[in-house]
Design an enzyme around this catalytic site. Structure first.
Site, short mmCIF file in Angstrom:
data_model
loop_
_atom_site.label_atom_id
_atom_site.label_comp_id
_atom_site.label_asym_id
_atom_site.label_seq_id
_atom_site.Cartn_x
_atom_site.Cartn_y
_atom_site.Cartn_z
N PRO A 71 -72.29 -12.57 21.12
CA PRO A 71 -73.62 -12.06 21.41
C PRO A 71 -74.56 -12.46 20.27
O PRO A 71 -74.14 -12.44 19.12
CB PRO A 71 -73.43 -10.54 21.44
CG PRO A 71 -71.96 -10.32 21.53
CD PRO A 71 -71.31 -11.50 20.89
N HIS A 72 -75.78 -12.86 20.61
CA HIS A 72 -76.70 -13.28 19.56
C HIS A 72 -78.13 -13.07 20.00
O HIS A 72 -78.42 -13.02 21.20
CB HIS A 72 -76.47 -14.76 19.22
CG HIS A 72 -76.59 -15.67 20.42
ND1 HIS A 72 -75.51 -15.94 21.23
CD2 HIS A 72 -77.64 -16.34 20.95
CE1 HIS A 72 -75.89 -16.75 22.21
NE2 HIS A 72 -77.19 -17.00 22.06
N CYS A 73 -79.03 -12.91 19.02
CA CYS A 73 -80.46 -12.85 19.33
C CYS A 73 -81.24 -13.01 18.04
O CYS A 73 -80.68 -13.02 16.94
CB CYS A 73 -80.80 -11.52 20.00
SG CYS A 73 -80.56 -10.10 18.94
N TYR B 513 -84.28 -18.81 21.34
CA TYR B 513 -83.79 -19.85 20.45
C TYR B 513 -84.89 -20.39 19.54
O TYR B 513 -84.68 -21.37 18.82
CB TYR B 513 -83.08 -20.94 21.25
CG TYR B 513 -81.83 -20.36 21.87
CD1 TYR B 513 -80.69 -20.18 21.12
CD2 TYR B 513 -81.85 -19.89 23.18
CE1 TYR B 513 -79.56 -19.58 21.66
CE2 TYR B 513 -80.73 -19.28 23.73
CZ TYR B 513 -79.58 -19.14 22.96
OH TYR B 513 -78.49 -18.52 23.48
#
Lengths: 159, 579
Positions: A71-73, B513
């Protein structure tokens, strides 16, 4: 080619390396992560971490297969890259690409002004967790110290 | 005499079959091998057999072509029409016309032949053969993206009628030695195509209805398909339509309607098509006189060069531009206009009609096919690789048995053999997660059959039998990953680290991103971006958004449902400097 200067050691604190976390659902685990990260880095907002992680999952699960999720943000008040490593006591449904339940997670929170370096880091993490024997060893760890030492030492081995 | 002949035929076929594994090893089309064996057995070769019975060759040629087209039709999935139909029809009509025209004019200019004869030569060599292309690619384990493979496949099934039509028209012009009225020519065109389409459509549906109503010994169903196909072929030909188009269409309809015993039909027709290919090329090889060919080798080479390097690429570029093909895809399609049996069979028409220069046409057509098979046949696999048109596909079950009974639906018995890197270490049965709707029927180990609950772990060498519908194949092939080792086309490297839903928007990607995408509006869905770039998107299509590469991972109709997010694509040189 000089790769990213961000080693796992520099982004992962022993306090955010958690072994055998009980978790019943994807939502519950993301809550736990947000809470633990915000407790360790008081400048970060727990709600924001949770909301951003959940929003990212809505675009498509970060479960990359074989029981692993990353999970990433990005985060507004985040000044440095923050990592967290978790193994779960029970695998949970994570809507992963192979439908396999997840029991190994690496969370990556990056500053708002994320650069291509952070994309590179994310890609390296995915590469790292593609190593079956490493993942097997990580899952076999009994306590958080072992887990931390293993992931940090694996970093040195591979270089 | 008859037994001698049968012995000879048996020997020729046996030799061809036994030598066939050579073809994929040296990367040569198998057809070339058959042709070579035929020539070796012929008058200038070791066999020394005098064979110049053009009539027999003509009959065998027509029969063989009809069976090959029927098989091609049976295998054409209606789903591939979504991306391939319109471009393929363009290539099969305008493309053939352009190829024939350019080649014919070049021949006129080079050899000072009469214009109609020169154009006749162009028409004869203008149609392509995809069977050769696909057997070569599959022999190498290469899989092209759907847009390219569907286009090549449908094109080769449907361009023969156009080439045949052009040949017949030019032949009648050459015979009358005058200029035929334009109107009559056009009428002939409409008649050939119209009757071919209508006849094939009706024939296919009637045949499907009959097959599903009669109770027969199982072995008769595939034979009935073949026999019925020949009725359509011969009937439409007799009515003055294009029998080739009709039998191909009938095959498409039969293959896409749920007819009884379809798996057995496909299996036998695979064999029949091979038999037809072999018979065709052996007899054509016998028919050719290598010493005569040597005399026309240079002109033949010139025509082949013009066809391969000029006529086909020009025809492809001009025909495909409206269809959203990538330039690399057009280059590939332009290069793989492989010529197979059709030109040689078409070259028999003038010989049969007794037109002047007919033998020259035959020999040149023969040379063109030889050159095309050698030059294009040996280069197309490396080219597909260089042009990055490959798409990774999951491993296939070791065996698939469609159950094909009234209440089984489309469920099949699939057997997976556990091997490769994934199974280097045994997997505890408790960790085996089968997709929903899949039932594990048993595990075979060293000749013994065990229930899956009875064994502790699955290990390399086990054969796992499951009941599942083909829709689960993608998920199953992940569970039973049997690839020997990580290939350069491994899923993650090809599709990227993460997966996004197709309805995620450009703005979402920018937000998460931290990249700036000015090319698309922020509220546009990723699926819509793929549609904008590629028309009808197919798995493997790529979009670049700043440092990120997006790859279409699953496609449902024209909707991209899952998008691979490839973070690791090498950064643009410009970005690198600024970073």
């Amino acid at each position: 080619m000089p790769t990213s200067t961000l080693s796992i050691e520099s982004i992962l604190a022993p306090e955010l390396t958690l072994c055998g976390v009980p978790g019943t659902s994807k939502k519950r685990i993301l809550e736990t992560i947000a809470e633990r990260v915000a407790r360790f880095y008081p400048e970060l907002d727990e709600n924001q971490i949770f909301n951003n992680l959940v929003a990212r999952e809505r675009l498509g699960s970060t479960g990359i297969g074989q029981g692993i999720a990353i999970p990433h943000c990005r985060l507004e008040d985040c000044k440095r890259v923050v990592g967290a490593l978790l193994t779960l006591s029970e695998p949970i449904n994570f809507d992963a690409i192979d439908n396999e339940p997840v029991d190994l997670l690496f969370v990556l929170l990056v500053p708002q002004n994320a650069t291509s370096e952070h994309l590179e880091l994310l890609s390296q993490l995915a590469e790292k967790f593609n190593d079956r024997s490493l993942c097997k060893k990580l899952r076999q760890c009994d306590d958080s110290d072992d887990l931390y030492n293993l992931i940090v030492s694996s970093e040195q081995e591979s270089q | 005499m008859a037994t001698d002949l049968l012995l000879f035929i048996g020997l020729l076929f046996s030799l061809s079959i036994l030598l066939s594994p050579l073809s994929s090893r040296i990367g040569m089309p198998i057809l070339l091998l058959f042709l070579g064996i035929g020539m070796l057995a012929g008058e200038d070769g070791l066999g020394g057999l005098q064979f110049d019975d053009f009539e027999t060759a003509f009959l065998v040629g027509n029969l063989a072509l009809a069976l090959i087209l029927l098989d091609g039709g049976l295998r054409t999935r209606a789903a591939s029409f979504r991306v391939g139909l319109r471009p393929a029809l363009g290539l099969a009509t305008i493309g053939v016309l352009l190829t024939a025209g350019v080649t014919g004019l070049a021949a006129y200019w080079l050899f000072e032949l009469p214009l109609t004869i020169a154009l006749l030569m162009g028409a004869i060599v203008s149609s392509t053969d995809a069977a050769a292309v696909f057997s070569l690619l599959q022999g190498r384990g290469l899989h092209l993206n759907d847009r390219v493979s569907a286009t090549l496949e449908i094109e080769s099934g449907s361009n023969d009628p156009m080439a045949i039509f052009l040949t017949l028209v030019l032949l009648s012009l050459a015979m009358n030695a005058g200029d035929g009225p334009v109107l009559e020519t056009l009428m002939l065109f409409v008649q050939q195509f119209g009757l071919g389409v209508v006849g094939g459509w009706i024939g296919g549906r009637v045949l499907a209805a009959i097959i599903n109503r009669v109770q027969l010994v199982p072995a008769f169903y595939p034979l009935l398909v073949a026999a019925g196909g020949l009725v359509v072929f011969g009937g439409i030909n007799a009515l003055g339509g294009s029998g080739f188009l009709a039998i191909y269409l009938a095959g498409v309809i039969l293959g896409n309607r749920r007819i009884r015993m379809l798996p057995a039909v496909l299996q036998m027709h695979d064999g029949l098509a091979w038999l037809a290919q072999m018979a065709l090329f052996l007899i054509l090889g016998l028919l050719a006189t290598p010493t005569e060919l040597a005399g026309v080798f240079l002109p033949g080479l010139a025509i082949a060069a013009i066809l391969i390097l000029v006529a086909r690429p020009v025809a492809v570029l001009l025909t495909l531009w409206p269809f959203g093909f990538h330039f690399r895809e057009q280059v590939f399609i332009g290069w793989v206009g492989l010529r197979g049996a059709v030109p040689i069979v078409l070259a028999l028409f003038p010989v049969m009609a007794g037109v002047e220069h007919a033998h020259l046409l035959f020999n040149i057509a023969f040379c063109v096919v030889l050159v095309s098979l050698v030059v294009q046949g040996t280069t197309l696999a490396p080219l597909a690789h260089r042009l990055k048109l490959e798409v990774p596909i999951g491993p296939e079950p070791r065996r698939r048995l469609p159950l094909d009974l009234p209440t089984t639906g489309d469920h099949e018995l699939m057997v997976f053999e556990l091997r490769g890197e994934r199974w280097a270490e045994p997997l505890p049965v408790a960790e085996l997660k089968l997709p929903p709707g899949v039932i594990c029927s048993g595990v075979f180990r060293e000749g013994e059959l065990a229930r899956v609950e009875e064994i502790a772990e699955l290990r390399a060498g086990d054969l796992v039998a499951v009941m599942a519908s083909p829709a689960m194949l993608e998920d199953l092939s992940k569970v039973f990953d049997t690839r020997p080792r990580k290939s350069p086309l491994e899923d993650r490297q090809f599709f990227g680290e993460f997966v996004l839903n197709g309805d995620a928007t450009v703005g979402d990607v920018e937000l998460f991103y931290g990249i700036d995408i000015s090319r698309y509006e922020p509220d546009k869905s990723l699926s819509a971006c793929f549609r904008k770039e590629h028309g009808h998107p197919v798995v493997g299509d790529k979009l670049r958004m700043g440092p990120i590469k997006l790859v279409a991972k699953s496609v449902d109709g024209d909707e991209v449902t899952r998008v691979g997010l490839n973070l690791h694509s090498p950064p643009h040189p410009r970005n690198k400097e600024s970073a």
